[in-house]
Design an enzyme around this catalytic site. Structure first.
Site, PDB file in Angstrom:
ATOM      1  N   HIS A  51      -0.334 -10.859   4.745  1.00 48.70           N
ATOM      2  CA  HIS A  51       0.824  -9.968   4.746  1.00 48.70           C
ATOM      3  C   HIS A  51       2.145 -10.687   5.015  1.00 48.70           C
ATOM      4  O   HIS A  51       3.214 -10.155   4.694  1.00 48.70           O
ATOM      5  CB  HIS A  51       0.660  -8.871   5.795  1.00 48.70           C
ATOM      6  CG  HIS A  51      -0.451  -7.912   5.504  1.00 48.70           C
ATOM      7  ND1 HIS A  51      -0.569  -7.248   4.303  1.00 48.70           N
ATOM      8  CD2 HIS A  51      -1.499  -7.489   6.280  1.00 48.70           C
ATOM      9  CE1 HIS A  51      -1.639  -6.471   4.340  1.00 48.70           C
ATOM     10  NE2 HIS A  51      -2.217  -6.606   5.514  1.00 48.70           N
ATOM     11  N   HIS A  66      -6.654  -3.918   2.858  1.00 45.90           N
ATOM     12  CA  HIS A  66      -5.209  -3.807   2.714  1.00 45.90           C
ATOM     13  C   HIS A  66      -4.730  -4.675   1.553  1.00 45.90           C
ATOM     14  O   HIS A  66      -5.250  -5.767   1.331  1.00 45.90           O
ATOM     15  CB  HIS A  66      -4.509  -4.265   3.997  1.00 45.90           C
ATOM     16  CG  HIS A  66      -4.887  -3.484   5.219  1.00 45.90           C
ATOM     17  ND1 HIS A  66      -6.012  -3.780   5.966  1.00 45.90           N
ATOM     18  CD2 HIS A  66      -4.292  -2.430   5.816  1.00 45.90           C
ATOM     19  CE1 HIS A  66      -6.088  -2.930   6.982  1.00 45.90           C
ATOM     20  NE2 HIS A  66      -5.060  -2.098   6.918  1.00 45.90           N
TER      21      HIS A  66
END
Length: 391
Positions: free
Chosen positions: A132, A170
């Site tokens: 991320h 994710h």
């Protein structure tokens, strides 16, 4: 040349946001204990090499120099820098923050070095996969993006095409963003729909900035997608796009948080399905790029009954000594896991093979997962000259 190189040091446990944070170092500790209990460290096909922290110059191959300075400053002073994602609930500041995050980068870059130079066919950093982190900001438990650094290292070595494959629950938004404008990199992410889960990105229409070819592939699955549907989704897209792209190397992220027991996500993908996907990626690496495969960890917050099982299986797969489904977990490991966590430990590695159907066996418009897969194929397959409705 070894078959597989595992980059590991207890120093990697220093990536620790503190008590109560989901990204607990126990995930790694218990994984390595299980790798040892299974006897994998004694396998001649696996070597363990201790990584060193990446220099600022290496970290800055994928991050802005100002951001690296901000991480160092926050670690030294404890002062939050919310504009750069530092000192937030997801990414609280801790004194070893820069050094620990740089160590993760060093391990993943060393893994890339090993597979490109031929020191090993495959290389792993189970502490890595911090997908991320953006060029100029921390995000979602990720300070530095070691996955992107591994991809960049392969490019710097001369790779003309690198495929990044992300099976975390994710979306792999940081890696996708860092290489969005680089035609040498294809990013693939299968994840829970961003409308229902952080980071809110990864739509099937997000295929890259060019009209001439696809740079990003995103499968956004509905909550509660189970093992059979998840495998069907991966198989319906991943092999085709990788074969068309013909990478020189594959970097994969194996976040284990798609499991139904994970406390932060809403998918229902079992250990055996995740083991199967790792085998598919391994096979594709041998088929397409002479085995050059860098495998990383990632998310996963069921620290006793999921993460160690998935990642010890990943190590075994890379070492060409795959573990049998339903194998009993060593009693010594179970006792240690329960003492460390206070939680009951699993008794077996998995539940055995998962029955699933290939896309060629028919599209079901009433099935939400099939609709998600078709959305991806409609956006991606015409760009590579394939019919989205056909196998």
């Amino acid at each position: 040349m070894s078959v597989a190189r595992l980059l590991w040091s207890p120093e990697l446990l220093r990536y620790d946001f503190g008590h109560g944070h989901p990204m607990a170092p126990a995930r790694l500790d218990l994984t390595m204990r299980l790798v040892e209990a299974f006897g994998l460290l004694r396998e001649p096909t696996l070597e363990v090499v201790e990584p060193v922290p990446a220099s600022d110059a290496v970290v800055q191959t994928v991050h802005d120099a100002e951001y690296v300075a901000a991480v160092r400053r926050a670690a030294a002073t404890g002062e939050p820098d919310p504009a750069r994602g530092l000192g937030t609930e997801d990414d609280p500041i801790f004194p070893a923050m820069h050094d620990a995050a740089a160590h993760l980068v060093g391990a993943s870059v060393a893994a890339a070095d090993a597979v490109w130079t031929g020191a090993a066919q495959h290389a792993l950093n189970i502490a890595g996969g911090m997908h991320h982190a953006q060029r100029g900001a921390a995000s979602g438990f990720c300070i530095y993006n070691d996955a992107a650094a591994a991809v960049q290292r392969l490019l710097d070595h001369g790779a003309e095409r690198v495929a990044y494959v992300d099976i975390d629950a994710h979306h792999g938004d940081g890696v996708e963003a860092i290489f969005w404008d680089d035609p040498r990199v294809l990013t693939f992410s299968v994840h829970q729909d961003g409308h229902t889960l952080f980071p809110g990105t990864g739509n099937p229409a997000d295929t890259g900035p060019w009209a001439t070819h696809c740079a990003a592939v995103n499968i956004a699955l509905p909550p509660r997608t189970d093992s059979a549907r998840w495998l069907r989704a991966v198989d319906a897209v991943l092999p085709t796009v990788l074969r068309e792209f013909a990478p020189d190397a594959i970097v994969s992220q194996h976040g284990a948080d798609a499991h139904g027991n994970d406390p932060l996500t809403d998918l229902s993908v079992g250990v055996e399905a995740q083991r199967t996907a790792a085998r598919w990626i391994h096979d594709l690496a041998h088929e397409l790029c002479d085995g050059r495969w860098v495998a990383l960890g990632g998310g996963g917050y069921a620290v006793v009954d999921v993460v160690p099982l998935v990642w010890s299986s990943l190590v075994a797969e890379a070492a060409h000594v795959p573990l049998e489904a339903k194998v009993p977990l060593p009693e010594s490991w179970r006792q240690a896991a329960e003492e460390m966590s206070g939680l009951p430990a699993a008794r077996t590695l998995g539940r055995g093979a998962v029955p699933w159907q290939r896309w060629s066996e028919g599209y079901d418009p009433s099935d939400a997962t099939d609709r998600a897969v078709l959305a991806t194929r409609r956006h991606v397959f015409p760009e590579i000259g394939r019919d989205p409705y056909l196998d």
